[in-house]
Structures are given as structure tokens and as C-alpha cells.
Design an enzyme around this catalytic site. Structure first.
Site, PDB file in Angstrom:
ATOM      1  N   GLU C  29      -4.938 -11.459  20.494  1.00 28.42           N
ATOM      2  CA  GLU C  29      -5.831 -10.898  21.505  1.00 28.42           C
ATOM      3  C   GLU C  29      -5.057 -10.662  22.807  1.00 28.42           C
ATOM      4  O   GLU C  29      -4.430 -11.579  23.333  1.00 28.42           O
ATOM      5  CB  GLU C  29      -7.009 -11.850  21.738  1.00 28.42           C
ATOM      6  CG  GLU C  29      -7.878 -11.984  20.493  1.00 28.42           C
ATOM      7  CD  GLU C  29      -8.737 -13.242  20.449  1.00 28.42           C
ATOM      8  OE1 GLU C  29      -8.952 -13.866  21.504  1.00 28.42           O
ATOM      9  OE2 GLU C  29      -9.180 -13.612  19.344  1.00 28.42           O
ATOM     10  N   GLU C  60     -10.461 -14.656  15.395  1.00 31.12           N
ATOM     11  CA  GLU C  60      -9.341 -15.541  15.083  1.00 31.12           C
ATOM     12  C   GLU C  60      -9.149 -15.693  13.582  1.00 31.12           C
ATOM     13  O   GLU C  60      -8.020 -15.868  13.106  1.00 31.12           O
ATOM     14  CB  GLU C  60      -9.536 -16.902  15.754  1.00 31.12           C
ATOM     15  CG  GLU C  60      -9.423 -16.885  17.285  1.00 31.12           C
ATOM     16  CD  GLU C  60     -10.627 -16.288  18.004  1.00 31.12           C
ATOM     17  OE1 GLU C  60     -11.666 -16.063  17.348  1.00 31.12           O
ATOM     18  OE2 GLU C  60     -10.533 -16.045  19.227  1.00 31.12           O
ATOM     19  N   PHE C  83      -6.232 -19.422  23.180  1.00 28.88           N
ATOM     20  CA  PHE C  83      -6.254 -20.830  23.571  1.00 28.88           C
ATOM     21  C   PHE C  83      -6.461 -21.632  22.285  1.00 28.88           C
ATOM     22  O   PHE C  83      -7.224 -21.201  21.418  1.00 28.88           O
ATOM     23  CB  PHE C  83      -7.417 -21.130  24.524  1.00 28.88           C
ATOM     24  CG  PHE C  83      -7.206 -20.627  25.929  1.00 28.88           C
ATOM     25  CD1 PHE C  83      -6.662 -21.448  26.901  1.00 28.88           C
ATOM     26  CD2 PHE C  83      -7.549 -19.327  26.273  1.00 28.88           C
ATOM     27  CE1 PHE C  83      -6.467 -20.981  28.202  1.00 28.88           C
ATOM     28  CE2 PHE C  83      -7.352 -18.855  27.565  1.00 28.88           C
ATOM     29  CZ  PHE C  83      -6.803 -19.684  28.537  1.00 28.88           C
ATOM     30  N   PRO C  89     -12.514 -20.748  14.734  1.00 32.68           N
ATOM     31  CA  PRO C  89     -12.967 -19.707  13.796  1.00 32.68           C
ATOM     32  C   PRO C  89     -11.882 -19.329  12.783  1.00 32.68           C
ATOM     33  O   PRO C  89     -12.195 -18.799  11.721  1.00 32.68           O
ATOM     34  CB  PRO C  89     -13.295 -18.510  14.710  1.00 32.68           C
ATOM     35  CG  PRO C  89     -13.517 -19.097  16.063  1.00 32.68           C
ATOM     36  CD  PRO C  89     -12.602 -20.292  16.140  1.00 32.68           C
ATOM     37  N   HIS C 129     -10.770 -24.663  27.445  1.00 31.27           N
ATOM     38  CA  HIS C 129      -9.426 -24.158  27.737  1.00 31.27           C
ATOM     39  C   HIS C 129      -8.452 -25.319  27.922  1.00 31.27           C
ATOM     40  O   HIS C 129      -7.460 -25.199  28.628  1.00 31.27           O
ATOM     41  CB  HIS C 129      -9.412 -23.307  29.007  1.00 31.27           C
ATOM     42  CG  HIS C 129     -10.317 -22.129  28.974  1.00 31.27           C
ATOM     43  ND1 HIS C 129     -11.640 -22.205  29.299  1.00 31.27           N
ATOM     44  CD2 HIS C 129     -10.089 -20.839  28.633  1.00 31.27           C
ATOM     45  CE1 HIS C 129     -12.205 -21.008  29.176  1.00 31.27           C
ATOM     46  NE2 HIS C 129     -11.285 -20.159  28.767  1.00 31.27           N
TER      47      HIS C 129
HETATM   48  C1  TPP Z   1     -13.541 -17.626  20.218  1.00 29.31           C
HETATM   49  C2  TPP Z   1     -12.962 -17.084  21.472  1.00 29.31           C
HETATM   50  N1  TPP Z   1     -11.836 -16.339  21.413  1.00 29.31           N
HETATM   51  C3  TPP Z   1     -11.268 -15.885  22.546  1.00 29.31           C
HETATM   52  C4  TPP Z   1     -11.818 -16.154  23.776  1.00 29.31           C
HETATM   53  C5  TPP Z   1     -11.129 -15.677  25.065  1.00 29.31           C
HETATM   54  N2  TPP Z   1     -11.898 -14.633  25.724  1.00 29.31           N
HETATM   55  C6  TPP Z   1     -12.793 -14.917  26.686  1.00 29.31           C
HETATM   56  S1  TPP Z   1     -13.612 -13.566  27.217  1.00 29.31           S
HETATM   57  C7  TPP Z   1     -12.734 -12.543  26.179  1.00 29.31           C
HETATM   58  C8  TPP Z   1     -13.034 -11.085  26.161  1.00 29.31           C
HETATM   59  C9  TPP Z   1     -14.452 -10.799  25.784  1.00 29.31           C
HETATM   60  O1  TPP Z   1     -14.722  -9.428  25.917  1.00 29.31           O
HETATM   61  P1  TPP Z   1     -16.195  -8.849  25.730  1.00 29.31           P
HETATM   62  O2  TPP Z   1     -16.811  -9.467  24.526  1.00 29.31           O
HETATM   63  O3  TPP Z   1     -16.114  -7.387  25.759  1.00 29.31           O
HETATM   64  O4  TPP Z   1     -17.020  -9.421  26.969  1.00 29.31           O
HETATM   65  P2  TPP Z   1     -16.926  -9.048  28.508  1.00 29.31           P
HETATM   66  O5  TPP Z   1     -16.043 -10.067  29.153  1.00 29.31           O
HETATM   67  O6  TPP Z   1     -16.433  -7.664  28.609  1.00 29.31           O
HETATM   68  O7  TPP Z   1     -18.331  -9.187  29.038  1.00 29.31           O
HETATM   69  C10 TPP Z   1     -11.816 -13.282  25.440  1.00 29.31           C
HETATM   70  C11 TPP Z   1     -10.876 -12.723  24.469  1.00 29.31           C
HETATM   71  C12 TPP Z   1     -12.991 -16.931  23.785  1.00 29.31           C
HETATM   72  N3  TPP Z   1     -13.620 -17.236  24.919  1.00 29.31           N
HETATM   73  N4  TPP Z   1     -13.538 -17.374  22.630  1.00 29.31           N
END
Ligand code: TPP
Ligand code: TPP
Ligand code: MG
Ligand code: MG
Lengths: 337, 410, 337, 410
Positions: C29, C60, C83, C89, C129
Site C-alpha cells: 500500500e 493485506e 503497519f 487480514p 500503529h
Molecule cells: C487494515 C488496514 N490497512 C491499512 C491501513 C492504513 N490506512 C489508513 S487510512 C488508509 C487509506 C484509506 O483510504 P480510503 O478508504 O479511500 O479512505 P479515506 O481516507 O480516503 O477516507 C490506509 C491505507 C489501515 N488503517 N487498516
């Protein structure tokens, strides 16, 4: 008192709780009409309706995740994962969600949820129908982990688990479903009807989470066991003649450290046995705790007798399984040191 | 197969990267009022075009047009405007607080305010949202106290979550706001489970799931759609497509499907796309979907088409992955400006009243902030206790946690 | 020799390996254009193309599952989980698939795969985190688990991991990315450029998996540590004046038990420190192993100094984190017993 | 919301349960030859009806008709018949072996033989299948030695997998047959990853994923579709819809969507349904999808509509959850009988030759079985060693496993 197999006892626990509390719901793969691949939920759909007992799509994350939502709503779901080996897709929901919901929301939402799963080997199930993943739960703050070793305990513990306000992982040693299997796979099987712990009271009763049971008193050595290994330990003690005190932990978290420590302080010797892989198995935690609490009483090193650090093999099942011969040797070695 | 050309890997890329000129001309934006409003019990197959269009109510002139219009009164719209303005002011202050070191982290809503603010107003008491970290409008539009939100953000002595949770991961059962998880997508299937529970208990309350465009790629999105489809759960499943995950544009999650709403079609779940920067359109679509759920017709999937104007969080700088001017080029405009214009066109609002309202709202937010800061900020003033760290892991503290707490002497 | 931060060292390891071996691919990611939220892959897409370094959908299980398919094909994927807290997952693919592919297929298919994940707390990241899930990997036969504590080690170990024929979990203590953080969060941060292990050779070199390093020699007591805790232990030893031998395990599985046992046999005292939750943490396994191999040399109980059995809290981070004060007390107590 | 009726939970149920009379009259079966064959590079949106129909070639009279016909020669069809008959005979013998205690477990293919046997013949050397436990036809149609399959099933001293794996979870890289996992759906995304690797390396080999109707509910199904759609991976994704999971009918996994193939539509992945009991149709559709992948046009989703005639495995008895007569009522017939009839209609086969072939095949299978049993069965004769249990966890045995093996003294 009625005699029941462990499967019957487990079914009875759900039956009793579904009758008492309309918020108890039961679902999982094949648990509805069919009653589960081990038949633990047989008859519950017919008795309580499709609303209370139903089949789930094959998605363990969905089963646990939906159950968390239901628990947050106010139900008390008791779900089945068909084999503990298949809980991994639902592990995130268990660890990141169920276990931490109360904490992270400061009690605004809670998760009274029971996740039942058949565990352990001895049924020629190979690497994906034999695992004992208890240590993957005991490491997670917010979960309780229970492993019964008899029908009577299974029912009383499961009722406690369903009534518990927090998520409980309920691991059912599948090799004990039909009898107190002691590892002698080449001998005819003893049924639960011939074992005193096959006596299962009718109706509602509980066995509290967090209390171990001393299955055999002894002075020479303490064996810490749970699930199937309780019966293996009994056999090993009898066969070796070692005056072993055998403690059935019943609940791994919370753990009855007092009972354990009192016994080891008395005997000065400790052998830990489990079916799971050695490294980072729950035996490691037990060993560490015994060492921390009983250091000055220990006469010889604590020994762990466990499954090997390999996947659970199909053909070499009985070489992997820590049976009475292997455990017996460990008992004798511990006595001889 | 020797006669076949070698395969190549296709990796989707956004149209422009920093240095390039933003260009949204390929984004099809249907005219406001042009999309039909089917009956809520329409056969999903018969309305599949809704998954490929965009329902819009406010036109360029600020008029509300078409079959999805005319659901809200002046005073409701004025409330809506106030909620969105409050959220924006709140965000600005909290961003500043974070930069001042008063907390560790913040996530803003800039550009997406209409989605959660409007949706909330279509719900009934007792309904339950399962939000992500970017739906604080659900709380604000439900009059949750700003100061409590700030106490949470500051992890101070009045933090309702006792300092345990990261900033903005609020929880308020009584406001129908489920505890926000730091893990993406997990709450989507939980929303379905909650809705199933409501159906099991023959209740009338419904659940609402929320997810971002990026997070639709997560597997729990699938779990939620499978369960919702199978049990016809009374749930509304919202996708907030703000075009970006963190640095990842929506094309990576969306792949070859035209839209995110289209994901619902394979499950027989009615799927709609709505202009997420149009308060009236969001409200109208929300009402439609909520009515479906409430009438036991099952789930609805809604893709809210919007744009994340700010950074993903205080931990990233979008200039590293997209042109700075991209947000200005975004064709759906700003939700606050659009609603303001509509209210002026309606004769219910004016520039002066708007400026005045802005000042009043800022005052309110600042007052709340002062009050919250009296109870401490992350590193200064009142703090949750170390005891709070040990409590609440279980309802009853088990012996091993007692021992550990004792070791610390608290 | 060039000085590098740990992030630079990790990036350099991937860079070196991508240049040497066209089968090395990197994805996860935000790792493509942006170069990852911690910037570990910055510049790799520009240098090696979209084919070799790219963004993945946020899934994941998909990341690990696709990487397993690629590894089975013959590539050497090195993927990033943003992280460690978000690996759950993907845990099924790691445990049920990557770890067991060689075994179950008798080597017909193998899985040379590295899964990098930032781990540990100290960045106000709260429960999602900050986690240190190493024990969830060490329990799984078929996985190797690595935790570097310096830029030099990080690069050499990561190259070994990428070259390894089996799946390796590579846990990067994120609090060490920019300096040898010793737990004194209220003091100005020392950069890696001021630490000798910030010296990172250019080009290809390896540090073998399974070899611990003695970071400080001592005679009074052995500290077993890894990752951030190595530096906390160094601080605690200096501050308490305890003549501690500090062992940096570097690899948890396979474990360098010889180095550990030799040290404990010398000192007779052992303190284990990790940031993860106590119960069933890797410290339990270490304690059990030390007890099993050095029982007759142990003068006092082995102590574990760890994160508490709670989720990782946001505001109380430094009460949770086992810092030099807490570890220092444990060293002194262990000496006084 | 007081004016709303209480919600209720919808739990799908099969039309009949034991005691009832099977009724498939509601299953729409299009006429053989009636579904068009689009070009392989057709726009997915333009062929979405293929996800709701069934491509069929063999009609009731045993003739091959329509645009998907005429791809296979007599000798190819005779091979196909032999493969299916071999698989059926193999299954029968191994089921018996299991009942005799010669192994622990077995899973048969009865009724589904055409799916894997026909698909295999459309692949090229080097292509890789990621099968489930019910695609042994992929091995048999590739002439993998029956005796090696049996050695695996018996976990005997010649078991290629050294006794480590449960029966039928074969592995044969050189036959393009990925190691079967006991965990459902995990291999689907692995297939996509393998295909991506092939594209990354500018190879021409493609991958094939396999999954059951029940297992499409698993989350890795979603992961696979997301990755396949995003990276346009050269992969064919097969769903074998044999109407049942274990005791769970397909309606629980499928929910409100009309078909499983429809799942692909939300991803922009072309999705086809095919008569899985029609060898010619399966082959034709496989060819189409494989060509798409090979020409770098990306993934295809295929739903093979078939019926699981036998038990799920040797561990269950279907009489407990469905009417015994259900399989007879299944409207798509038996794949072997249908192909046999077609060959007779073609003049390439006769009843006598069929009977003779049946006897010959049985002899071959029995001969293989005798040979395998000389090398042992699960509890008797030659066994894999205890050493084998410790080996192969890693390429190099680490010290802790050395110690453990040493403890056992092997
Ligand atoms: C299981 C998991 N994987 C990765 C993350 C890290 N992470 C936090 S927000 C994000 C992006 C999410 O994007 P989106 O779903 O489009 O939501 P937005 O922030 O645009 O509202 C990521 C990769 C996480 N919080 N949980
Ligand atoms: C992750 C996981 N969950 C549950 C199971 C148990 N299980 C094995 S087969 C099966 C049913 C699968 O049905 P389907 O996908 O339709 O395949 P079929 O057997 O019909 O070919 C189940 C639930 C499993 N193997 N893996
Ligand atoms: Mg987004
Ligand atoms: Mg099936």
C-alpha cells in the site's frame, strides 16, 4: 445423573442458554439445518427457529464480524468456526475488534461473544483439521480462552462463556467429543458414559472461568495440561507410576496461577504438556510463570512435552501427537534428575 | 503458444502527478435533476444504471431540480449549512492544535462535509452508524458536544475514551455512532451484523456502514456484501469515494470496474451513486436507501462521489503525490459554497448572514476548544490516569492485570 | 563508511537486491509512486519501473496471497504491510499458505517471500500503529522472524531475508527508523549518524539469519532484547551501573540459543525485555528455553519486562512502553535477589 | 419510525429438504446453441448477459450445436470421455479404499467430471492451475500417473508428499497443478499473483484459479477479483457451482445475486456461465477465456453450473440435508452419458465400445491400485518416515528442529 458425550454436553449448553435468553443466537457454517459437521447444534434450528440458529456463508471474518455487530447491538452470539484451523480469516476481527471493543470505546460498546471451535488432532485430519492455536489467543489482551476436557466441564464452561460480558474463545478438543481419549489410539475407545465426568447435570449450571481443577493429586511432580492432554497425562501417570499431580487448567486466560503455584511449590517438579507446536506455545507462558512464581521451589528444570515445530502431518500423526509414552518418559526423566 | 506476444503487467496510474495539470474532463458528470427516482422497491436489475450515473439535485445556478429535490425545508437546510460550517471550522482548529503539539494526529473532512452531515439527518433515533475516521459530521449533525470531541482528540482528563484511543476515533452509542476502528473495513460487516440483530429482534432500527474508496478493496467489504445480500439485512452501505486512499488514487482499488457502486450489482444489491458535494442529493439518496432498509427490503449500496481536498491525515503531504491544483479543478465544487448559494437562491440566506454565521461558529468552536483545553491536551494539563490504562480490558479485571497494575503501583 | 538511517538502510537493501536480481519485486500500500508512508521504497519505482515496484489495493490478504503466487512462480517478492497492526487480514495467507507451502508440497512449490512491517510503539500511534506481534509469527512452523535494531543490521538482515528460500517476517521497529531510540522520549533524539551501527556499507553484504549479537559484554546479568529494546537495555545498563551482558537476538526464529545459553551460564541471571504484551509474548519462549538449558546455572528467577496485557494505549504510551527506568529497576532487583 | 412494521431476518432455504420432492423447474436452462459467442476482446459491459445465461453445446439429442461447437476432433473427444470415465472409476475405487480403512478420507467428483477434464485440455504446457480438492480431472486429463495419486491418497512410502498432506491434496508443478490447500479460497488470489508474475516477466504462461460456489463467500475471492481487475492479470477464474457447499445450498453464498458469475460484473471482469456437465461447452468457454488471458486482455470469470452427485466427502451423508432423488432430478444430466451419446451420434462410438472401455479403464485403475498398495496404505505396509515429518519445514533444518528430531532419535 444423565451421561452425555462432550458434543451432547455442548449442544445442551447452547440449548439451555437459548431457552433462557432470547438474545442468544447461534450460527456458523453448516450449523443450521444440518446441525454442524460435528453435530453440536443439531436440533437447535428446529427448536428455536431460523432466526436463532442458521447457516452462514463460508466466510470466517464475516461470521465473527457479523457476530461482533450483533453483540454490540445487545445479542449474545455463540458462533461456530468449523475447525480452529479455519479461524485465521476471522483472526483480524477477533484480535482487532472483538478483543478491543470494550477498551477502545471505554465500555460504550461491548462484545459478549463466544467463538466455539473444534481443536486438536488425532482424527487423521492433517495440517488443516488438527491445529491447536490457543497461544494465538492467549497473547491477545481482551480475550478469554477456554479449553474443556470433559462433558461436564464443557457444558458448565460454555454456559459461563455465553454469560460472560466479554469475548471468549472456546476451544473444543475434537478428539474428546466421543470419549476421554488418552492417546492410546490403538486401543478401543472408552465412551464418556463410562467416565464420571460424562455425568452432566440437566439444566443450567456454570463452571467459572479462571478456575483450574486438580484431576489427580500427587506429591512427586506437577503436570499442567488442558483438553485432550489431561487424559493423556492421567494415562502417563498411571502407566509410569509417577505420583503426579495433574492440573487441568480449563481456562488459559484468565489463568488459575494460584492452584498451579501451590502444586509446584509442593512437588518441586513440573511438566507441561500440550498438543500445539512447541515454540511460543502456551507451554512457554506456563513455564515462564511457574519459573517466576516458584523458582526457589523448583528442584529440576520444567519440561515441555508438545507437538513438534512442524505442521501437523497426516501419516505421522502419532509421531507428532504427544502421547502417553512420550509424556511418560518425560515424567520419569523429571523424576530421575 | 509461441505465437503469442509477451504478457505485460498493467498498473493503473492517475491521469496526472505533481507537475502535471489536473484534468477531470473525462469524469462524466450528469446534469442535476437528470437521474430518475425509482420506487424503493424497484427490482435491483431494473435500476442498475444508477450505479453508473450520479444523482444530483443542485444545479450550477444553485437551484434544486429533478425528482430527488424538495425534501428539506429552509430551516433544515440552514441546519445543514451550520453543521457543515461547524465541521469545517472544527477541523481547522484541530489541525492547528495538532501542529501546535496539543495532540498527536488529526484527520480533516475538507470537501466531504455534506456526506456525513446530510446522511445523519435522514436517520432516526436508535439507528446505528459504523463510521470510519472521516464521518465526524455524523456527530456534529446530531449535536454531539464539540467539547467532548475535543476532549477525545486531546486525550485529556475528560476524554470519554480515557486516553486509550487515537484522536478522532470517537465512540458514542447514544448518538448512533459506533466506536471507530483504526483498522479499515472491519466495521462494514459489523454494521451488517448489527442490522441482522435488529431484524432478529423484530426491531425497526437500521444500521449504516461507512467505508472509503480505498478500503473497498479490503476483504471485509466482501464479507459485508455477502452477508447483507444473503440475509437481506436492513443496512445502508456507504462508500465515500473521495478519489484518494493515502497516496493511492481510486483506480487501484476500483480496477476495471467503472464505479465503486457497481460492486453491488454482483450481489443483487441496489447501488446508487450520488454527488457527495450536494447536501440535498446526499440527503435524498440517504432517505431512499433508509426507507428501503426500514421497509425490510434489504441493503442498499451508495457511492458518494466527492473529493478529499486536504491531506489524508496530519501525517502526509498530498503535494508529494498529486498536483496542488487538483482540488480546485474538481468538478463537483465545494459542498458548503453550493448549499450557501442554494439558500441564497431560495431567499433564505445572504452573504452577510453567512459571514456572520461563520464568525459565530468560529466563536462556538473556540469556546469549546478553550473549555477542552482546560481539561488538558495530550502532553499538558489534565491526563487520563495510568489506572485507566489497566481498566476496561475486561469488565472485571482478571488477576494477571491486577498483578500488573499493582506492579506499577496504581 | 556511509551513514544511513534505518529507513535508508532498508531502502538500500531493496535497491541492491532489485539491481542484482530481476526477480525481486516490491509492492504494498502506497509503496509505488509515493514510496511508502515511511518512505522505505522511495525512488524504487522510478528506478526499476512499475513492473517491479507498485501500489497495491488495500487488502493485506491480497498482498500476501498475490506475493505467494509470485513466489511460487519464481519471483522473490518483498512486500510491505503498512503497519504490523494491519497484518491480521493477511495472517491466514501467512500462516496457512506461505509457512506451509514447502512442507505440504514436499518442496514441489516454495515461497521465498519477505514481508516487511513497521512494528512497535513510541509514535503516539495508539492501539493500531504500535503493536509488536512477533510472537504470532514465532509460533508458526515454517516462518522465520527477524527484528533488526540498527541500520547496519537492517540492511544485512534484509538482504539475507530476500535471498532466503523461505518466507521471512521482517519486523522493523519504527521508532528506530531515525535514531537509536533508548526510551528517553523526553530527551532530544540521537540520530543514526552519531551511532556506529549507523555506518552501513555500500552494496551487497549479508548478516546471516539466526545469529545474535552481543551488544555489550557483562558478567553480572544477561539481558535478552531485540529491536528498540536493545537500546533501552543499553541505557538501563549504563544508568543502573549493572554489569549487564546485552544480547541482541536479531532473529527470533531461528534463534541463536547457543549465544544465549553461554551468556546465562556465565552470568547466572537473566532479564528478558520486549515491548509486546506479556502473556504469551516471545519473552515466554525465551524464559522457557533459558530455564530448560541453564536451569542449574540460574541464581535467581528470570524476569520479563514487557508491555502490559492491555491494548497499546494512546495517552499512556510511556506507561505502557517498557522504558529504561522500568527495565533498570528490574536489573537492580535481579541483582539484589 | 413507529409506523414501520417490525423487521424480520431473511434466511435463504433450499426449495426442498429430505422428505420433499426435488423440483428444478425454476432453474432456467437455455437451449443448447442459443448463447452467442462474442469476440474475446468484447467490452465486458456489452456481454453482461453471459453472466445470467448458460452456454451449452450438446442438445438433448446429443448433437453439438451453436457458435460454441465444433472445436474438438473425434479423437480429442474420445480422450475426454476416457478421462472422465477414468476419474469416475478412480473415485469409486478410492471411495471403497477409504471405507476399507486404507486411507482416512476421500473426496469424489461424481457429476462434475467434465469441468476439470475439459478445462485441462484447453491449457498449454507451463500454464498453472490453482485447484481445489475437486479438480483431480486436471491431473488425469494431463496423464499424471494414477498410481502417484493413489500413493498420495494412501500416504504410503511412495507418497510424493511424504505423508504430510491429507488425501487428495495433490501437488504437481510439472503438470501445472499447484499444491492444493485445505483452506478454502486462499489459492484464488495466489493464482492472480502467479499470473501477475508471468506478466511481470513478460512470459506467455497464464494462471487458472478454481473455487467452489460455497467458497466464493470467502474474502480471498474478493482479493482475487480486486487484484485481477486492477492489474488485468492473465488469469481465468473458475467457479464450480455444484449447488452445494457441505450441507449448505448455494443460496447461502449467492444471496440476492442471480448467479455467481454476476460477481464479476462489479469488477468489469467478463463473466460467463457454462453448462458444467457439457464437455464441449466447458472446453469452448475455457478456450475463449484462456485466449483472452493469453492475449493480455485480462481476467475472465467462469461459473461452471453442475451438480455434486455424491457426498461432500467421506465425512458426510447428503441424505441428512437433501432429498436422495435430487441428483436424478438435476436437469443438466450426467457429463459422461452426454458425451458418450454425442460420440455415438457422431458415429465415433458405440454402446459396445463404451462397455469395453469401461472394463479396460477399471482394469487400469485396479492395476494402479495394486501397485500403489504394494507401497503401503495409511495404516499398513510402507510408510513415510518420521524423519520426513521433520524435514521440509524449511529448506535447511534450523537448530531447534534438529534438536527435536534428535529427541525422537530419527
Ligand atoms: C487494515 C488496514 N490497512 C491499512 C491501513 C492504513 N490506512 C489508513 S487510512 C488508509 C487509506 C484509506 O483510504 P480510503 O478508504 O479511500 O479512505 P479515506 O481516507 O480516503 O477516507 C490506509 C491505507 C489501515 N488503517 N487498516
Ligand atoms: C477457510 C475454510 N473454512 C471452512 C472450511 C471447511 N470446508 C471444507 S469444504 C467446505 C465446503 C465448500 O463448498 P464449495 O466451495 O461449494 O466446494 P465443493 O465442496 O462443493 O466443491 C467447507 C465449509 C475450509 N476448508 N476452509
Ligand atoms: Mg478515499
Ligand atoms: Mg459446492
Amino acid at each position: 445423573m444423565p451421561r452425555r458425550t462432550m458434543i451432547e454436553a455442548i449442544r445442551d449448553a447452547m440449548d439451555v442458554m437459548m431457552a433462557r435468553d432470547a438474545n442468544v443466537v447461534v450460527f456458523g457454517e453448516d450449523v443450521g439445518y444440518f446441525g454442524g459437521v460435528f453435530r453440536a447444534t443439531q436440533g437447535l434450528q428446529a427448536k428455536y427457529g431460523h432466526n436463532r440458529c442458521f447457516d452462514a456463508p463460508i466466510n470466517e471474518s464475516g461470521i465473527v464480524g457479523a457476530a461482533i455487530g450483533m453483540a454490540a447491538y445487545g445479542l449474545r452470539p455463540c458462533v461456530e468456526i468449523q475447525f480452529a484451523d479455519y479461524m485465521y480469516p476471522g483472526y483480524d476481527q477477533i484480535v482487532s475488534e472483538a478483543a478491543r471493543l470494550r477498551y477502545r470505546s471505554n465500555g460504550d460498546f461491548t462484545c459478549p461473544l463466544v467463538i466455539r471451535m473444534p481443536t486438536g488432532g488425532g482424527i487423521s485430519g492433517g495440517e488443516t483439521h488438527s491445529q491447536s492455536p490457543e497461544a494465538l489467543f492467549t497473547h491477545v489482551a481482551g480475550l478469554k480462552t477456554v479449553v474443556p476436557s470433559s462433558p461436564r466441564d464443557a457444558k458448565g464452561l460454555l454456559i459461563s462463556a455465553i454469560e460472560d460480558p466479554d469475548p471468549v474463545i472456546f476451544l473444543e478438543p475434537k478428539r474428546l467429543y466421543n470419549g476421554p481419549f488418552d492417546g492410546h489410539h490403538d486401543r478401543p475407545m472408552t465412551p464418556w458414559s463410562k467416565h464420571h465426568l460424562g455425568e452432566v447435570p440437566d439444566g443450567h449450571y456454570t463452571i467459572p472461568l479462571g478456575q483450574a481443577a486438580i484431576r489427580r493429586e500427587g506429591n512427586a511432580l506437577t503436570v499442567l495440561a488442558y483438553g485432550t492432554m489431561v487424559h493423556v497425562a492421567m494415562a502417563a501417570a498411571v502407566e509410569t507410576g509417577v505420583d503426579a499431580e495433574i492440573i487441568d487448567l480449563r481456562t488459559l486466560v484468565p489463568l488459575d496461577l494460584e492452584t498451579i503455584a501451590a502444586s509446584v511449590r509442593k512437588t518441586g517438579r513440573c511438566v507441561i504438556v500440550h498438543e500445539a507446536t512447541l515454540t511460543s506455545g502456551f507451554g512457554a507462558e506456563l513455564s515462564a510463570l511457574v519459573q517466576e512464581t516458584c523458582f526457589y521451589h523448583l528442584e529440576v528444570p520444567i519440561k515441555r512435552v508438545t507437538g513438534w515445530d512442524t505442521p501437523y502431518p497426516h501419516a505421522q500423526e502419532w509421531d507428532y501427537f504427544p502421547g502417553p509414552a512420550r509424556l511418560g518418559r518425560a515424567l520419569l526423566e523429571t523424576m530421575e534428575q | 503458444m509461441i505465437d503469442h506476444a509477451p504478457l505485460t503487467l498493467h498498473v493503473p496510474e492517475p491521469a496526472v502527478r505533481p507537475g502535471g495539470t489536473p484534468d477531470f474532463s473525462s469524469v462524466r458528470i450528469p446534469k442535476a435533476g437528470s437521474v430518475a427516482r425509482p420506487p424503493v422497491d424497484a427490482d435491483p436489475e431494473s435500476i442498475r444504471d444508477l450505479a453508473y450515473s450520479i444523482i444530483r439535485v443542485l444545479n450550477r445556478d444553485g437551484e434544486a431540480v429533478g425528482p430527488w429535490a424538495n425534501l428539506l425545508s429552509d430551516s433544515q437546510l440552514l441546519d445543514g449549512l451550520r453543521h457543515m460550517m461547524t465541521l469545517r471550522a472544527f477541523d481547522a482548529r484541530m489541525l492547528m492544535s495538532q501542529r501546535q503539539g496539543k495532540t498527536s494526529f488529526y484527520m480533516q473532512h475538507m470537501g466531504e462535509e455534506a456526506v456525513s452531515c446530510a446522511f445523519r439527518k435522514a436517520l432516526s433515533p436508535g439507528d446505528m452508524n459504523f463510521p470510519t475516521y472521516r464521518q465526524a459530521g455524523l456527530l456534529i449533525a446530531d449535536d454531539y458536544p464539540l467539547v467532548d470531541m475535543m476532549n477525545q482528540i486531546y486525550s485529556n482528563e475528560r476524554d470519554p475514551l480515557k486516553g486509550r484511543q487515537m484522536p478522532v476515533l470517537y465512540s458514542s452509542r447514544k448518538n448512533g455512532f459506533f466506536s471507530v476502528s483504526g483498522n479499515l473495513a472491519t466495521q462494514y460487516i459489523q454494521a451488517v451484523g448489527w442490522a441482522m440483530a435488529s431484524a432478529i429482534k423484530n426491531d425497526t432500527r437500521i444500521a449504516v456502514g461507512w467505508i472509503g474508496d480505498g478500503a473497498t478493496a479490503e476483504s471485509d467489504f466482501h464479507a459485508a456484501l455477502v452477508f447483507a445480500s444473503t440475509y437481506k439485512a436492513p443496512v445502508v452501505l456507504n462508500i465515500v469515494n473521495n478519489q484518494w486512499a493515502i497516496s493511492t488514487f481510486q483506480g487501484i482499488a476500483r480496477g476495471g470496474s467503472g464505479t465503486f457502486a457497481a460492486r453491488g450489482l454482483g450481489f443483487g444489491i441496489p447501488a446508487l451513486r450520488v454527488d457527495g458535494n450536494d447536501y440535498l442529493a446526499v440527503y435524498a439518496v440517504a432517505r431512499w436507501a433508509i426507507e428501503r432498509a426500514r421497509r425490510n427490503l434489504g441493503p442498499t449500496l451508495i457511492e458518494h462521489v466527492t473529493y478529499r481536498v486536504g491531506a489524508h491525515s496530519t501525517s502526509d503531504d498530498p503535494a508529494a503525490y498529486r498536483p496542488k491544483a487538483e482540488s480546485d479543478a474538481w468538478p463537483l465544487g465545494d459542498p458548503i459554497i453550493r448549499l450557501k448559494k442554494h439558500l441564497i437562491v431560495r431567499g433564505a440566506w445572504s452573504e452577510e448572514r453567512h459571514n456572520q454565521a461563520e464568525a459565530e461558529i468560529l466563536d462556538t468552536v473556540i469556546a469549546a476548544q478553550k473549555e477542552a483545553e482546560q481539561h488538558g491536551t495530550l502532553h499538558a494539563g489534565g491526563q487520563p490516569s495510568v489506572r485507566d490504562m489497566f481498566e476496561g480490558v475486561y469488565e472485571q479485571m482478571p488477576p494477571h492485570l491486577h498483578r500488573q497494575r499493582h506492579e506499577v503501583g496504581v
